[in-house]
Scaffold this motif. Sequence first.
Motif, PDB file in Angstrom:
ATOM      1  N   ALA A 104       0.851  -1.188   0.000  1.00  0.00           N
ATOM      2  CA  ALA A 104       0.000   0.000   0.000  1.00  0.00           C
ATOM      3  C   ALA A 104       0.885   1.236   0.000  1.00  0.00           C
ATOM      4  N   MET A 105       0.795   2.021  -1.042  1.00  0.00           N
ATOM      5  CA  MET A 105       1.636   3.205  -1.191  1.00  0.00           C
ATOM      6  C   MET A 105       0.803   4.454  -0.922  1.00  0.00           C
ATOM      7  N   PHE A 106       1.349   5.362  -0.142  1.00  0.00           N
ATOM      8  CA  PHE A 106       0.676   6.628   0.103  1.00  0.00           C
ATOM      9  C   PHE A 106       1.712   7.644   0.549  1.00  0.00           C
ATOM     10  N   GLU A 107       1.378   8.898   0.411  1.00  0.00           N
ATOM     11  CA  GLU A 107       2.294   9.962   0.797  1.00  0.00           C
ATOM     12  C   GLU A 107       2.351  10.080   2.319  1.00  0.00           C
ATOM     13  N   GLU A 108       3.559  10.089   2.843  1.00  0.00           N
ATOM     14  CA  GLU A 108       3.726  10.316   4.272  1.00  0.00           C
ATOM     15  C   GLU A 108       3.385  11.767   4.599  1.00  0.00           C
ATOM     16  N   GLY A 109       2.866  12.002   5.740  1.00  0.00           N
ATOM     17  CA  GLY A 109       2.535  13.356   6.148  1.00  0.00           C
ATOM     18  C   GLY A 109       2.016  13.345   7.562  1.00  0.00           C
ATOM     19  N   ASP A 110       1.732  14.501   8.067  1.00  0.00           N
ATOM     20  CA  ASP A 110       1.210  14.586   9.423  1.00  0.00           C
ATOM     21  C   ASP A 110      -0.182  13.974   9.488  1.00  0.00           C
ATOM     22  N   ALA A 111      -0.366  13.059  10.440  1.00  0.00           N
ATOM     23  CA  ALA A 111      -1.677  12.440  10.620  1.00  0.00           C
ATOM     24  C   ALA A 111      -2.672  13.483  11.109  1.00  0.00           C
ATOM     25  N   GLU A 112      -3.880  13.400  10.615  1.00  0.00           N
ATOM     26  CA  GLU A 112      -4.905  14.358  10.997  1.00  0.00           C
ATOM     27  C   GLU A 112      -5.665  13.944  12.245  1.00  0.00           C
ATOM     28  N   THR A 113      -5.584  12.680  12.614  1.00  0.00           N
ATOM     29  CA  THR A 113      -6.246  12.195  13.818  1.00  0.00           C
ATOM     30  C   THR A 113      -5.291  11.270  14.573  1.00  0.00           C
ATOM     31  N   ARG A 114      -5.565  11.042  15.832  1.00  0.00           N
ATOM     32  CA  ARG A 114      -4.722  10.127  16.611  1.00  0.00           C
ATOM     33  C   ARG A 114      -4.867   8.699  16.092  1.00  0.00           C
ATOM     34  N   ALA A 115      -6.067   8.339  15.660  1.00  0.00           N
ATOM     35  CA  ALA A 115      -6.252   7.000  15.107  1.00  0.00           C
ATOM     36  C   ALA A 115      -5.377   6.795  13.876  1.00  0.00           C
ATOM     37  N   GLU A 116      -5.277   7.807  13.017  1.00  0.00           N
ATOM     38  CA  GLU A 116      -4.422   7.700  11.841  1.00  0.00           C
ATOM     39  C   GLU A 116      -2.955   7.607  12.246  1.00  0.00           C
ATOM     40  N   ALA A 117      -2.558   8.372  13.264  1.00  0.00           N
ATOM     41  CA  ALA A 117      -1.174   8.316  13.742  1.00  0.00           C
ATOM     42  C   ALA A 117      -0.831   6.921  14.261  1.00  0.00           C
ATOM     43  N   VAL A 118      -1.783   6.293  14.959  1.00  0.00           N
ATOM     44  CA  VAL A 118      -1.571   4.932  15.445  1.00  0.00           C
ATOM     45  C   VAL A 118      -1.384   3.977  14.277  1.00  0.00           C
ATOM     46  N   VAL A 119      -2.249   4.084  13.280  1.00  0.00           N
ATOM     47  CA  VAL A 119      -2.160   3.200  12.118  1.00  0.00           C
ATOM     48  C   VAL A 119      -0.838   3.415  11.376  1.00  0.00           C
ATOM     49  N   ASP A 120      -0.412   4.660  11.235  1.00  0.00           N
ATOM     50  CA  ASP A 120       0.874   4.931  10.586  1.00  0.00           C
ATOM     51  C   ASP A 120       2.014   4.245  11.326  1.00  0.00           C
ATOM     52  N   GLU A 121       2.010   4.343  12.652  1.00  0.00           N
ATOM     53  CA  GLU A 121       3.079   3.739  13.438  1.00  0.00           C
ATOM     54  C   GLU A 121       3.047   2.224  13.325  1.00  0.00           C
ATOM     55  N   LEU A 122       1.863   1.636  13.349  1.00  0.00           N
ATOM     56  CA  LEU A 122       1.756   0.182  13.217  1.00  0.00           C
ATOM     57  C   LEU A 122       2.152  -0.266  11.819  1.00  0.00           C
ATOM     58  N   GLY A 123       1.876   0.573  10.821  1.00  0.00           N
ATOM     59  CA  GLY A 123       2.309   0.250   9.462  1.00  0.00           C
ATOM     60  C   GLY A 123       3.817   0.208   9.348  1.00  0.00           C
ATOM     61  N   ARG A 124       4.499   1.065  10.068  1.00  0.00           N
ATOM     62  CA  ARG A 124       5.961   1.028  10.075  1.00  0.00           C
ATOM     63  C   ARG A 124       6.468  -0.219  10.810  1.00  0.00           C
ATOM     64  N   LEU A 125       5.721  -0.642  11.809  1.00  0.00           N
ATOM     65  CA  LEU A 125       6.127  -1.784  12.622  1.00  0.00           C
ATOM     66  C   LEU A 125       5.886  -3.107  11.907  1.00  0.00           C
ATOM     67  N   TYR A 126       4.800  -3.200  11.153  1.00  0.00           N
ATOM     68  CA  TYR A 126       4.430  -4.458  10.517  1.00  0.00           C
ATOM     69  C   TYR A 126       4.440  -4.350   8.995  1.00  0.00           C
ATOM     70  N   TRP A 127       3.290  -4.227   8.362  1.00  0.00           N
ATOM     71  CA  TRP A 127       3.220  -4.223   6.904  1.00  0.00           C
ATOM     72  C   TRP A 127       2.166  -3.231   6.438  1.00  0.00           C
ATOM     73  N   ARG A 128       2.336  -2.772   5.224  1.00  0.00           N
ATOM     74  CA  ARG A 128       1.334  -1.927   4.591  1.00  0.00           C
ATOM     75  C   ARG A 128       0.869  -2.643   3.340  1.00  0.00           C
ATOM     76  N   LYS A 129      -0.367  -3.026   3.329  1.00  0.00           N
ATOM     77  CA  LYS A 129      -0.896  -3.752   2.178  1.00  0.00           C
ATOM     78  C   LYS A 129      -2.249  -3.221   1.765  1.00  0.00           C
ATOM     79  N   ALA A 130      -2.443  -3.183   0.458  1.00  0.00           N
ATOM     80  CA  ALA A 130      -3.776  -2.935  -0.087  1.00  0.00           C
ATOM     81  C   ALA A 130      -4.358  -4.307  -0.421  1.00  0.00           C
ATOM     82  N   TYR A 131      -5.598  -4.525   0.005  1.00  0.00           N
ATOM     83  CA  TYR A 131      -6.178  -5.858  -0.150  1.00  0.00           C
ATOM     84  C   TYR A 131      -7.201  -5.893  -1.278  1.00  0.00           C
ATOM     85  N   GLY A 132      -7.738  -7.062  -1.504  1.00  0.00           N
ATOM     86  CA  GLY A 132      -8.650  -7.289  -2.612  1.00  0.00           C
ATOM     87  C   GLY A 132      -8.123  -8.442  -3.447  1.00  0.00           C
ATOM     88  N   GLY A 133      -8.982  -9.015  -4.247  1.00  0.00           N
ATOM     89  CA  GLY A 133      -8.549 -10.052  -5.170  1.00  0.00           C
ATOM     90  C   GLY A 133      -8.768 -11.474  -4.700  1.00  0.00           C
TER      91      GLY A 133
END
Length: 269
Positions: free
Chosen positions: A20-49
């Motif tokens: 899953a590719m996206f532009e890094e930037g300041d998270a607009e919510t704390r929930a987004e900041a948490v997800v960003d940090e977990l994405g760095r810790l584990y994996w970023r994937k776009a699903y489907g298929g």
Amino acid sequence: MPEEPAENISGGEAGGGTAAMFEEGDAETRAEAVVDELGRLYWRKAYGGQDAFECLVRTILSQNTSDKASQPAHDELMTRYGPAKDLAETLAAADREAIADAISAAGLYNQKSKMIRGAAREVVSEFGGSEGFDAYVREEDPAAVRDRLLEIHGVGPKTADCVLLFAGGRGGVFPVDTHVHRISRRLGVASPDADHEEVRRSLERDVPAAKCGFGHTAMIQFGREYCTARTPACLDGLDACPVSALCDRVGVDPESGEVVDPVEATSGP
């Protein structure tokens, strides 16, 4: 308690999907900041298929059990019935006890065998089989698809959302299991007394659509590895948790070691 796998199958190497590719930037919510940090810790994937009916079956098998138990059941079911031309047609006509035998590695296999055969018959009757069901999940309005999935016996909100995410590739879908429910309330990104649906709505509101998929899978892994129900990592010191700076620790007192459900921590005497 069943032993959990070292890796979340839906998000790890065997889980499919693409980076899953996206532009890094300041998270607009704390929930987004948490997800960003977990994405760095584990994996970023776009699903489907994934095939929608097989995804539905797999998610039913995972209900009230771990990946470590449900994966062998799924593999055995596919070995016996998967080579057929249409999985839904084959399972719709299969002997229920034979299905139960195939999925015996998973918990509640008698109950789940009834759910799987019933779902297969419904998919064949209404959609003509696996292919028609797959097209419906991928192409129709997501809200309508979700409502229709919830009409199938044995399909709850998390199962429906997993089908939308992993088969339909629908952005903005954040399935909520027991880990996501616990962690979101403990972090303070959802109300302490929020039920699963309220947590889902909060996350889907506060996390960008492109990040919901890997947010779901990474949060599950985080819940297994760090933020467990009884002994969250922060009990060993705040430095032991990679998202401690973003967490309210609702229901967790690192000093006393007390851990309660978030709703108990905020309820009156």
